[in-house]
Design a protein around this motif. Sequence first.
Motif, PDB file in Angstrom:
ATOM      1  N   UNK A 787       0.813  -1.212   0.000  1.00  7.84           N
ATOM      2  CA  UNK A 787       0.000   0.000   0.000  1.00  7.84           C
ATOM      3  C   UNK A 787       0.848   1.264   0.000  1.00  7.84           C
ATOM      4  N   UNK A 832      -1.072   3.677   7.320  1.00  2.00           N
ATOM      5  CA  UNK A 832      -2.389   3.111   7.061  1.00  2.00           C
ATOM      6  C   UNK A 832      -2.675   1.844   7.837  1.00  2.00           C
ATOM      7  N   UNK A 848      -3.651  -5.002  11.079  1.00  2.00           N
ATOM      8  CA  UNK A 848      -4.856  -4.221  11.295  1.00  2.00           C
ATOM      9  C   UNK A 848      -4.816  -3.050  10.330  1.00  2.00           C
ATOM     10  N   UNK A 849      -5.845  -2.992   9.490  1.00  2.00           N
ATOM     11  CA  UNK A 849      -5.875  -1.929   8.487  1.00  2.00           C
ATOM     12  C   UNK A 849      -6.686  -0.769   9.040  1.00  2.00           C
ATOM     13  N   UNK A 851      -6.651   2.543   8.263  1.00  2.00           N
ATOM     14  CA  UNK A 851      -7.221   3.492   7.305  1.00  2.00           C
ATOM     15  C   UNK A 851      -8.354   2.855   6.509  1.00  2.00           C
ATOM     16  N   UNK A 852      -8.171   1.609   6.157  1.00  2.00           N
ATOM     17  CA  UNK A 852      -9.201   0.961   5.358  1.00  2.00           C
ATOM     18  C   UNK A 852     -10.504   0.843   6.142  1.00  2.00           C
ATOM     19  N   UNK A 853     -10.400   0.738   7.459  1.00  2.00           N
ATOM     20  CA  UNK A 853     -11.605   0.555   8.258  1.00  2.00           C
ATOM     21  C   UNK A 853     -12.139   1.834   8.843  1.00  2.00           C
ATOM     22  N   UNK A 854     -11.249   2.694   9.281  1.00  2.00           N
ATOM     23  CA  UNK A 854     -11.710   3.869  10.007  1.00  2.00           C
ATOM     24  C   UNK A 854     -11.534   5.145   9.199  1.00  2.00           C
ATOM     25  N   UNK A 855     -10.754   5.091   8.180  1.00  2.00           N
ATOM     26  CA  UNK A 855     -10.547   6.291   7.391  1.00  2.00           C
ATOM     27  C   UNK A 855      -9.613   7.288   8.026  1.00  2.00           C
ATOM     28  N   UNK A 856      -8.852   6.865   9.027  1.00  2.00           N
ATOM     29  CA  UNK A 856      -7.903   7.812   9.608  1.00  2.00           C
ATOM     30  C   UNK A 856      -6.490   7.284   9.410  1.00  2.00           C
ATOM     31  N   UNK A 857      -5.554   8.168   9.513  1.00  2.00           N
ATOM     32  CA  UNK A 857      -4.161   7.810   9.272  1.00  2.00           C
ATOM     33  C   UNK A 857      -3.374   7.876  10.566  1.00  2.00           C
ATOM     34  N   UNK A 884      -4.576  11.044  12.558  1.00  2.00           N
ATOM     35  CA  UNK A 884      -4.652  12.406  12.041  1.00  2.00           C
ATOM     36  C   UNK A 884      -5.934  13.093  12.463  1.00  2.00           C
TER      37      UNK A 884
ATOM     38  N   UNK B 222     -17.586  -1.026   4.847  1.00  2.00           N
ATOM     39  CA  UNK B 222     -17.682  -0.111   5.973  1.00  2.00           C
ATOM     40  C   UNK B 222     -18.537   1.066   5.552  1.00  2.00           C
ATOM     41  N   UNK B 227     -18.696   9.683   8.455  1.00  2.00           N
ATOM     42  CA  UNK B 227     -17.269   9.890   8.189  1.00  2.00           C
ATOM     43  C   UNK B 227     -17.094  11.138   7.328  1.00  2.00           C
ATOM     44  N   UNK B 231     -11.793  11.249   5.440  1.00  2.00           N
ATOM     45  CA  UNK B 231     -11.740   9.875   5.928  1.00  2.00           C
ATOM     46  C   UNK B 231     -12.123   8.892   4.827  1.00  2.00           C
ATOM     47  N   UNK B 234      -9.385   8.551   2.365  1.00  2.00           N
ATOM     48  CA  UNK B 234      -8.314   7.697   2.848  1.00  2.00           C
ATOM     49  C   UNK B 234      -8.720   6.230   2.814  1.00  2.00           C
ATOM     50  N   UNK B 235      -9.996   5.964   3.133  1.00  2.00           N
ATOM     51  CA  UNK B 235     -10.443   4.571   3.114  1.00  2.00           C
ATOM     52  C   UNK B 235     -10.377   4.009   1.698  1.00  2.00           C
ATOM     53  N   UNK B 238      -6.760   3.505   0.752  1.00  2.00           N
ATOM     54  CA  UNK B 238      -6.168   2.374   1.457  1.00  2.00           C
ATOM     55  C   UNK B 238      -6.673   1.054   0.898  1.00  2.00           C
ATOM     56  N   UNK B 239      -7.856   1.052   0.321  1.00  2.00           N
ATOM     57  CA  UNK B 239      -8.406  -0.172  -0.242  1.00  2.00           C
ATOM     58  C   UNK B 239      -8.258  -0.214  -1.759  1.00  2.00           C
ATOM     59  N   UNK B 241      -6.345  -1.367  -3.842  1.00  2.00           N
ATOM     60  CA  UNK B 241      -5.967  -2.580  -4.565  1.00  2.00           C
ATOM     61  C   UNK B 241      -7.187  -3.417  -4.902  1.00  2.00           C
TER      62      UNK B 241
END
Lengths: 1063, 366
Positions: A787, A832, A848-849, A851-857, A884, B222, B227, B231, B234-235, B238-239, B241
């Motif tokens: 990533x 991330x 544990x991802x 950013x992918x789950x919570x949208x924060x960095x 962040x 999600x 959000x 956010x 970023x999600x 991050x996803x 791929x």
Amino acid sequence: MMKFRFRRQGADPQREKLKQELFAFNKTVEHGFPNQPSALAFDPELRIMAIGTRSGAVKIYGAPGVEFTGLHRDTATVTQMHFLPGQGRLLTLLDDSSLHLWEIIHHNGCAHLEEALSFQLPSRPGFDGASAPPSLMRVTVVLLVAAGDMAALGTEGGSVFFLDVTTLTLLEGQTLGPDEVLRSLPDDYRCGKALGPVESLQGHLRDPTKILIGYSRGLLVIWNQAARCVDHVFLGNQQLESLCWGRDGSTVTSSHSDGSYAVWSPEVGSSLALQPTVATTPYGPFPCKAINKILWRNCESGGHFIIFSGGMPRASYGDRHCVSVLRAEVLVTLDFTSRIIDFFTVHSTRPEDEYDDPQALAVLLEEELVVLDLQTPGWPAVPAPYLAPLHSSAITCSAHVANVPAKLWARIVSAGEQQSPQPASSASSWPITGGRSLAQEPSQRGLLLTGHEDGTVRFWDASGVALRPLYKLSTAGLFQTDCEHADSLAQAAEDDWPPFRKVGCFDPYSDDPRLGVQKVSLCKYTAQMVVAGTAGQVLVLELSDVPSEHVVSVASVDLLQDREGFTWKGHERLSPRTGLLPWAAGFQPRVLVQCLPPAAVTAVTLHTEWGLVAFGTSHGFGLFDYQRKSPVLARCTLHPNDSLAMEGPLSRVKSLKKSLRQSFRRIRKSRVSGKKRAANANSKLQEANAQLAEQACPHDVEMTPVQRRIEPRSADDSLSGVVRCLYFADTFLRDAAHHGPTMWAGTNSGSVFAYALEVPVAAGAGSEKRPEGMVEAVLGKEVQLMHRAPVVAIAVLDGRGRPLPEPYEASRDLAQAPDMQGGHAVLIASEEQFKVFTLPKVSAKTKFKLTAHEGCRVRKVALATFASVACEDYAETCLACLTNLGDVHVFSVPGLRPQVHYSCIRKEDISGIASCVFTRHGQGFYLISPSEFERFSLSARNITEPLCSLDISWPRNATRARLRESPKLSQANGTPSIILAPQSCDGSPDPAHSKGTDTSEPLEAVLSPMSVDSATSADTTLDTTGDVTVEDVKDFLGSSEESEKNLRNLVEDEARACAILIK
Amino acid sequence: MNRSFHKSQTLRFYDCSAVEVKSKFGAEFRRFSLDRHKPGKFEDFYKLVVHTHRISSSDVTIGYADVHGDLLPINNDDNFCKAVSSANPLLRVFIQKREEADHYNFGAGTLSRKKKVLVALRDEGLRRRAHLDISMPHDFRPVSSVIDVDILPETHRRVRLYRHGCEKPLGFYIRDGVSMRVTPHGLEKVPGIFISRMVPGGLAESTGLLAVNDEVLEVNGIEVAGKTLDQVTDMMIANSHNLIVTVKPANQRNNVVRGGRAPGSACPSSEGAGPPAPHVLQNFHPYEAESDEDADIVIEGAVAPPAPTRGAPPGGLARANGTSLVPRRPRDGSIHRLLSTLQPDPRHSLVLPRGGVEEHGPALTL
């Protein structure tokens, strides 16, 4: 797999309980100097001082460790504060003309500051005329009369109102209007002009019925409140700034806007004085600035002090911030570096005393507090035990060292004492000593290091509530900088009038921005440290108890190596001084490594056992053997497409380039459109059409919404080569059978490089230094995170899942030796996600991802040990992470399960998030302003908060049966939080409460939900539920039933849809 | 070893016009080179391959591994040209006898690691139906798919975007907006995230499944409700791929019709029903969306384990995508010194995937 997933969803009650015993979020104390102070008050009886700020915060300080914090509901500037002497109550005036009464209240033996009452002057008082504009009702001054029972409010309109302080109600019929005063004036003075706003109100120490009123126009009146008549009138003609009434009532000192002050003495015979006895302009004869405040204090030894602020000659020194102290023939002009807010003297206030005898002068400046000892000849400054101006030069980085060994602590303290020798007398003469700190002696010593823009590193005692400066390390002496300040000091000494004296340590000006400290790392066992700066300088220093003179060896490491086509366009590297250099006792530099190109150092780490220091910049990283003083490794991390990194200091160049490009585009666009319009302007019809068209569609142009591009990170993103973290570990990199020294580096583009190091091993275990011999580094592994997010931290976990100990910790039996039997794992935290890889295979184990789950960095990450409140010796190591959005998350290690999360910092507060530093035991610091660190704790057990008490004596009649909702205690930066009741006092109510309501203790201490709240509540919010009636319950049931019905309908609809599908 | 190391270094250099070709037939490898700019005709290439491998029967299929590790066929001039020009740094060619050739092994992911069992189970049904041979579907790789049609409300659409490599951006923008929702308190305006524009030629536009003003409801399972725009951005990144977005299309006319209902006459209660009811989500768990496509790449350095303890990774083939994987030369001298201390023969210290591809220099594993 299935089982694994189901377990994740279910909440284990036992684990939940354990979590409550381990984690709790508290913002505990604010260290440093309040940002933007605006008001000052001192209670001579309790010896406590209050500082109000522009954001509406109130902070009360007493002895070190005694601190109270309150925050007004509105963020308005606190303009004035007055203590009700001895009562622990404070009256504050905000710039919206509202008055607030604060009380220090004891809960379970610990004192807190709470707002009790507030009062807003009615905009239309009955007799002042219905047409009075609101500005005339602005309160300009406040005076507490009659031992704090009554307050006099001077307003902009010239009226004086009287207020009952205990209830904050206006005393009707006692108001003194300007007309009443004008009546007793001679006609020729009156001449139809208004008196102007009330500029000053002063009370008489011995006769509480008399009030000295000063009007802006210059008129001074002594008003007898009991007889409601004018006793004396002084017909001043100069615009008034401030007043001071002498202790015996025989002298009145007035200061004026033209830089003069006058002394008046009320003669017994006549009630009218036309001329002052003395009138002088101290810094005349040329025009001077106003004297904003003046104090007159008499002394037993004869003579008096006149202390005033301002009054400097307008042309020559109008920009100086000065307080002048005059006693007999001695005049000292205290020259400060920031604006003067207010000042007070600590002196006797007992009415029976003959003299004031001032002991100390405290001056509150915009950026610091300076206290001078007025009893010691020469009036030396008293070092403050708290309120340290953290930002005397801007903070550029910070680090925390926990569990500092006592030996090192003593050495640092002694180095600090040698640095600024304190006379024995002044150490004890800190005049603000009220209250008692109930906090236990800290179990361990914590050191906070702050790196500053001017190249200094400051060492702070962060063990307790008061952040005490210990030692200051300056790295500037090693380098040749452009300006030498020796000559400027000499120049200042030549001018002997006014007799300036530089006071205070706030100095925001840096000689050379390249000196700025970027990264600091200290080894607490060997007292060696590394300081890395903006111009790629990496300094290895060692603590020495004696001054010495030695040569610092200099080496440079080229991080670009053989990369071609790059030219560095940024600043040049610092040129070090060569030859023998004298070094004072303290940390003395041993080796200087300079990176080429001289970009700012972005990561640094030190391993004293191996004698290695690793450093990284935006171009690459290097490894240096400081024992043999030879470079071991240099590695370029630049991507071939990355050109931005070469253009010098990163953000500035980038933004400048961008903005230039944008402005060019804008110019080009406007030219193009201008041409078009010119072409169109041939006929008026066309023009009109164009205008119509333009009017029709401006919505589309202006309403461009905020949008974000969804674009994955690509490899050739700019600044991908920045080295974000470096780490040393003794672990398994080559194979599972042999462990050895390794170095890890993580970059901005998600690359991790792991090097196996060949470090000569000491023959005997006891020997301090490793034997001479080459250190070699061989690239062992290279991990590219798919990533491509920046790698924030790397840590190796031992076989039991615990982080490896620091150098020397294990060999000196200071920490449990790491488990070298089980498989090690490396935890890589990127912006991330977190991932744990097994070693030596480097295969992903858990992740544990975020950013992918919570949208924060992820912004900051640290491994911390959390001790349980319930069980003495149970502790867990967890990963604390700041995002962040300003949230703090805690994850288990190595399972990477989310445990708890709290919102900690506002997400707009970027500098606060960037400055956050975690400690090893679950606490943290972040900057809430340039000058203040907020301390928070994530641990339920390890909490550093002010616990203090104050001996308060309230008048008997002050007890009121006031029932109100307890306000939430909040921090001064505006984030509400819950202060938990201390555990030690749980279940042992103060005996004073049980006596009933007639005691001097306030009632609300018993009724407050504070005492009910237990220390183990993790993330509950206080709810002040009142009585629940049957109606409420019905309402509640009704609404829930209704929503349930709605939901059912929805579900049925869905079910129908599914049924159709099945058919 | 040293010699071949240098050779491959020079050959893999970008501007070099020669393309190194490594051709595999059975267990045999052949190496030759082609001109990157003038690869020639497919016919000639075919003959060359047959000749170099000395294949008697001329009935073979030729495939190559593209930069994403997918096995794609070479059967005409165009895809031959493409194969040569995209070779990065070397072109790996796989030859199979036609009678042995499995028709279905071309396509995306065929060379990468096996999918998780569960994912495979879920996809099984789709895959079984998908085996309609319409004019060589294996020339193509999936770009996007509409998934979970059976469990989603008709008004919603769950789109999966497959991103291959880094060249093609996902290519859309999102913005804040307001949408109407049915809540227990009635109709309410709630903030939502919408697609604001498409990048021309981007992946999202090319799928035709996402459009401007579509409301984004979920990202990889999600919900985005509550959000912020940043956010959600970023999600999605991050996803990226394996991005699965659930949208409520602004244009409801192209919805999948179920149960004979006419399009557009979707039942009013589910119209704009906001987040799908919980039961809808239960067989789509966020963790399931984790594919192994984001497996990080580990490059073994010179100090690899003394003996290869494990065989080839399940995929069998190492994947080399992106220039960042070009093995970097370790510091001179030290590597040899160290290697010689470890093993008498340095070649043995390299990971040689059993039965896998022979590689020179430090080996790549997944």
